[in-house]
Scaffold this active site. Structure first.
Site, PDB file in Angstrom:
ATOM      1  N   VAL A  50     -59.852   8.149  19.025  1.00 27.28           N
ATOM      2  CA  VAL A  50     -60.413   9.334  18.050  1.00 27.28           C
ATOM      3  C   VAL A  50     -59.992   9.043  17.146  1.00 27.28           C
ATOM      4  CG1 VAL A  50     -60.757  12.063  18.112  1.00 27.28           C
ATOM      5  CG2 VAL A  50     -61.175  10.689  20.388  1.00 27.28           C
ATOM      6  N   CYS A  67     -52.740   5.204   9.360  1.00 22.94           N
ATOM      7  CA  CYS A  67     -54.094   4.873   9.449  1.00 22.94           C
ATOM      8  C   CYS A  67     -54.760   4.091   9.490  1.00 22.94           C
ATOM      9  CB  CYS A  67     -54.991   5.473   9.219  1.00 22.94           C
ATOM     10  SG  CYS A  67     -54.134   7.478   8.528  1.00 22.94           S
ATOM     11  N   GLU A  92     -61.737  14.215   7.165  1.00 28.52           N
ATOM     12  CA  GLU A  92     -60.395  13.422   5.865  1.00 28.52           C
ATOM     13  C   GLU A  92     -59.384  14.634   5.412  1.00 28.52           C
ATOM     14  OE1 GLU A  92     -58.634  11.397   3.878  1.00 28.52           O
ATOM     15  OE2 GLU A  92     -60.448  10.380   3.860  1.00 28.52           O
ATOM     16  N   GLY A  93     -58.041  13.509   5.393  1.00 26.53           N
ATOM     17  CA  GLY A  93     -56.850  14.835   5.976  1.00 26.53           C
ATOM     18  C   GLY A  93     -56.308  15.612   6.249  1.00 26.53           C
ATOM     19  N   THR A 114     -45.432  15.810   4.412  1.00 22.99           N
ATOM     20  CA  THR A 114     -46.888  16.109   4.204  1.00 22.99           C
ATOM     21  C   THR A 114     -47.469  17.513   4.852  1.00 22.99           C
ATOM     22  OG1 THR A 114     -48.659  14.471   5.655  1.00 22.99           O
ATOM     23  CG2 THR A 114     -46.656  14.954   6.701  1.00 22.99           C
ATOM     24  N   ASP A 126     -52.186  21.320   9.758  1.00 26.20           N
ATOM     25  CA  ASP A 126     -54.077  20.289  10.731  1.00 26.20           C
ATOM     26  C   ASP A 126     -54.318  21.062  10.895  1.00 26.20           C
ATOM     27  OD1 ASP A 126     -55.058  18.593  11.720  1.00 26.20           O
ATOM     28  OD2 ASP A 126     -53.422  17.424  13.597  1.00 26.20           O
ATOM     29  N   ARG A 128     -57.609  19.769  11.597  1.00 26.69           N
ATOM     30  CA  ARG A 128     -58.586  19.283  12.467  1.00 26.69           C
ATOM     31  C   ARG A 128     -58.895  20.213  13.822  1.00 26.69           C
ATOM     32  NH1 ARG A 128     -56.015  13.563  13.678  1.00 26.69           N
ATOM     33  NH2 ARG A 128     -54.476  14.956  13.529  1.00 26.69           N
ATOM     34  N   THR A 149     -53.282   7.370  21.311  1.00 28.62           N
ATOM     35  CA  THR A 149     -52.450   8.142  19.897  1.00 28.62           C
ATOM     36  C   THR A 149     -51.550   8.584  20.417  1.00 28.62           C
ATOM     37  OG1 THR A 149     -52.801  10.141  19.663  1.00 28.62           O
ATOM     38  CG2 THR A 149     -53.301  10.124  21.990  1.00 28.62           C
TER      39      THR A 149
HETATM   40  N1  GTP Z   1     -53.134  16.478   4.741  1.00 33.27           N
HETATM   41  C1  GTP Z   1     -52.604  14.848   4.865  1.00 33.27           C
HETATM   42  N2  GTP Z   1     -53.451  14.555   5.430  1.00 33.27           N
HETATM   43  C2  GTP Z   1     -52.857  12.912   5.846  1.00 33.27           C
HETATM   44  C3  GTP Z   1     -51.762  12.884   5.158  1.00 33.27           C
HETATM   45  N3  GTP Z   1     -51.118  11.336   5.600  1.00 33.27           N
HETATM   46  C4  GTP Z   1     -52.775  11.186   6.556  1.00 33.27           C
HETATM   47  N4  GTP Z   1     -53.815  11.953   6.325  1.00 33.27           N
HETATM   48  C5  GTP Z   1     -55.047  12.269   7.295  1.00 33.27           C
HETATM   49  O1  GTP Z   1     -54.289  11.887   8.101  1.00 33.27           O
HETATM   50  C6  GTP Z   1     -54.922  12.574   9.533  1.00 33.27           C
HETATM   51  C7  GTP Z   1     -54.308  11.204  11.097  1.00 33.27           C
HETATM   52  O2  GTP Z   1     -53.689  12.005  11.627  1.00 33.27           O
HETATM   53  P1  GTP Z   1     -52.361  10.908  11.645  1.00 33.27           P
HETATM   54  O3  GTP Z   1     -50.951  12.421  12.017  1.00 33.27           O
HETATM   55  O4  GTP Z   1     -52.272   9.881  11.077  1.00 33.27           O
HETATM   56  O5  GTP Z   1     -52.545  11.066  13.522  1.00 33.27           O
HETATM   57  P2  GTP Z   1     -53.410  11.575  14.412  1.00 33.27           P
HETATM   58  O6  GTP Z   1     -54.644  11.358  14.368  1.00 33.27           O
HETATM   59  O7  GTP Z   1     -52.744  12.933  14.776  1.00 33.27           O
HETATM   60  O8  GTP Z   1     -52.276  10.690  15.515  1.00 33.27           O
HETATM   61  P3  GTP Z   1     -52.457   9.564  16.564  1.00 33.27           P
HETATM   62  O9  GTP Z   1     -53.620   9.433  17.414  1.00 33.27           O
HETATM   63  O10 GTP Z   1     -51.432   9.203  16.991  1.00 33.27           O
HETATM   64  O11 GTP Z   1     -52.666   8.344  14.946  1.00 33.27           O
HETATM   65  C8  GTP Z   1     -56.049  11.913   8.368  1.00 33.27           C
HETATM   66  O12 GTP Z   1     -57.222  12.134   8.421  1.00 33.27           O
HETATM   67  C9  GTP Z   1     -55.965  11.267   6.928  1.00 33.27           C
HETATM   68  O13 GTP Z   1     -56.088  10.990   6.217  1.00 33.27           O
HETATM   69  C10 GTP Z   1     -51.041  13.304   4.252  1.00 33.27           C
HETATM   70  O14 GTP Z   1     -50.078  13.265   3.972  1.00 33.27           O
HETATM   71  N5  GTP Z   1     -51.650  14.418   4.036  1.00 33.27           N
HETATM   72 ZN    ZN Z   2     -53.859   7.739   6.654  1.00 34.64          ZN
END
Ligand code: GTP
Ligand code: ZN
Length: 211
Positions: A50, A67, A92-93, A114, A126, A128, A149
């Site tokens: 995901v 990513c 995104e983000g 971050t 976060d 999301r 993940t």
């Molecule tokens: N706000 C913010 N978003 C970020 C940053 N770096 C990456 N992202 C966003 O973080 C999201 C990915 O989340 P991650 O924390 O890298 O990974 P995860 O999905 O939680 O966990 P994994 O499944 O292990 O990859 C994507 O939507 C990226 O655009 C940052 O410094 N700030």
């Molecule tokens: Zn990224």
């Protein structure tokens, strides 16, 4: 929340030809995608990822995060298994959007980590949500996932939403000098279950990208 299936097509990639399923989230107007390989229906748990949108990492080769490397690795592992699903969610983000992520990167350029950067902008660390996966999983006939993940909060959120995650598989790839601090913050503050020692270096992945 209304997620509507729109259309499906083939999507050839360097690793396999996936089937791409397009969905529309009528509440937000966002488009989401699922890539599937093989027959994902039935009782045998499906290898899955995901993935949350990261334009900079997924499309622009950014080395600030992991990513893009994870996206590539997930598609490769699904191709090796011959069966699986990758959801590409347009949050995104970590849910704050691209322009706010650039604002957050600006703060990180000045020393914030971050999490602090998001908070300084008035956002949670976060933002999301994963409940939109449920109607897409139902549409695809997927009943359970072996999820790639490092994020236990993602597993918990999906489980709370009713998704049957039977196994968590680490996905540690793409470590490089530009994302080492970011990855350490994810492990330290966001609870990602990973040690930097487990990571493959970005240079290893770069060779695959060229191939
Ligand atoms: N706000 C913010 N978003 C970020 C940053 N770096 C990456 N992202 C966003 O973080 C999201 C990915 O989340 P991650 O924390 O890298 O990974 P995860 O999905 O939680 O966990 P994994 O499944 O292990 O990859 C994507 O939507 C990226 O655009 C940052 O410094 N700030
Ligand atoms: Zn990224």
């Amino acid at each position: 929340m209304t997620i509507r299936f729109i259309a499906a097509s083939q999507l050839p990639t360097p690793w396999a030809t996936f089937t791409m399923h397009g969905f529309e989230d009528e509440a937000t107007g966002k488009d989401h995608i699922a890539l599937t390989l093989g027959d994902v229906t039935g009782d045998v748990p499906v290898l899955g990822r995901v993935h949350s949108e990261c334009l900079t990492g997924d499309a622009l080769f950014s080395m600030r995060c992991d990513c893009g490397y994870q996206l590539q690795e997930a598609l490769k592992r699904i191709a090796e298994e011959g069966r699986g699903v990758l959801f590409y969610l347009r949050q995104e983000g970590r849910g704050i959007g691209l322009l706010n992520k650039i604002r957050a990167y600006h703060l990180q350029d000045q020393g914030a980590d971050t999490v602090e950067a998001n908070e300084q902008l008035g956002f949670g660390a976060d933002m999301r949500r994963y409940d939109l996966c449920v109607p897409m999983l139902n549409h695809l006939g997927i009943t359970s996932l072996r999820l790639m993940t490092n994020n236990p909060r993602k597993v918990d959120a999906l489980t709370r939403d009713g998704v049957n995650v039977v196994e968590r598989l680490p996905i540690t790839t793409g470590l490089n000098p530009h994302n080492e601090q970011y990855l350490a913050t994810k492990a330290g503050k966001l609870g990602h279950m990973m040690a930097l020692d487990d990571f493959t270096q970005a240079s290893d992945v770069d060779i695959e990208r060229k191939g």
